[in-house]
Design an enzyme around this catalytic site. Sequence first.
Site, mmCIF file in Angstrom:
data_model
loop_
_atom_site.group_PDB
_atom_site.id
_atom_site.type_symbol
_atom_site.label_atom_id
_atom_site.label_comp_id
_atom_site.label_asym_id
_atom_site.label_seq_id
_atom_site.Cartn_x
_atom_site.Cartn_y
_atom_site.Cartn_z
ATOM 1 N N ALA A 275 44.358 -39.329 175.245
ATOM 2 C CA ALA A 275 43.382 -38.871 174.260
ATOM 3 C C ALA A 275 42.001 -38.760 174.893
ATOM 4 C CB ALA A 275 43.340 -39.829 173.076
ATOM 5 N N GLN B 202 51.677 -34.319 171.101
ATOM 6 C CA GLN B 202 51.997 -35.710 170.771
ATOM 7 C C GLN B 202 51.337 -36.108 169.464
ATOM 8 O OE1 GLN B 202 50.427 -39.495 172.545
ATOM 9 N NE2 GLN B 202 52.496 -39.614 173.404
ATOM 10 N N CYS C 52 51.013 -46.361 172.159
ATOM 11 C CA CYS C 52 49.569 -46.544 172.346
ATOM 12 C C CYS C 52 49.175 -47.971 171.995
ATOM 13 C CB CYS C 52 48.783 -45.551 171.497
ATOM 14 S SG CYS C 52 46.984 -45.727 171.691
#
Length: 330
Positions: free
Chosen positions: A18, A71, A101
């Site tokens: 990210a 994703q 994550c």
Amino acid sequence: MRVGRFELSGRAFLAPMAGVTDASMRGVALRFGATAVVGEMVAAAGLARGDRETRTRLARSRSEGGPDIVQIAACDPEGAARAAGGAVEAGAEWIDLNMGCPCKRVTGGLAGAALMRDLDLARRIVAAAVEAARVPVSVKMRLGWDEASRNAPALARAAQEEGAALVTIHGRTRRQLYQGRADWAAIAAVKAAVQIPVIANGDCDSPQAAKDMLRLSRADAVMIGRAALGRPWLVGDVASYLDTGRLRPEPSLAERLEIALEHLTALGRAMGPLAGLRHARKHLAAYVDCAGLGDRDPARRRALLVETDPDEARRLLAGIFSAPSLEAAA
């Protein structure tokens, strides 16, 4: 390696990160031979809202080669289904579900690695995404939440039973965050538990490391994340080495500068000049540091990271990679 309708010839993927793996970075990685690249993680809620940040992250790499993989981080089956369906409508050809994550912002919302604490919910999320997407769905996870619950084999089996086409395993638990070394050998238990392809992830920073990673994990491919920042060509270098056994030469400093400038230009085009430059700063610093030039011209490097004029940023970057720097680095 076959994933849905995609026949993948290589064994090196660029990981989704990210705020890092933007469309330009993915395009460079593909051009240098990455098997496939995964776009930045997007939240299911953001996809439902259609907010600007999510639209930016959904922007496709324009380089040819490899499927368009999006994703998604979701915390419930309904959200996963809406997000997967919406991403496919926007052009996604493959959905990857984030169940690994470790950051508090994601796990606090009961998404990401938090799903490894509720395998029944994780299973239902996979089933909902598979049903809604009608394209390949993969799942990225960690070894488990902590050392007492290394349940990646069980989650991988559940994902396979619900129709997932591939799983990626980061060789740490959530509690480890990014500390210590990834346990590549532990991934072998996941490979033994499923018939679908398994990708090993975590601490792969060179072609030689990738070879060791595959040997210990018995995985089908590797996924490279943080090591590709400032070196997006690394993923292709790994794919080439795993295929041929030969190392490719590193890009020259002139080639690195060209790639960095291309990256900056693409971000400015996609996000606007100032926003693109701000987003690019971490990339530009990494290009400089990976070339070994950060300590040789610290004043210009510092100036580069606060510059607000894209043209001046280009001049600063070119100055860092200029002839005196080349001679100093030689």
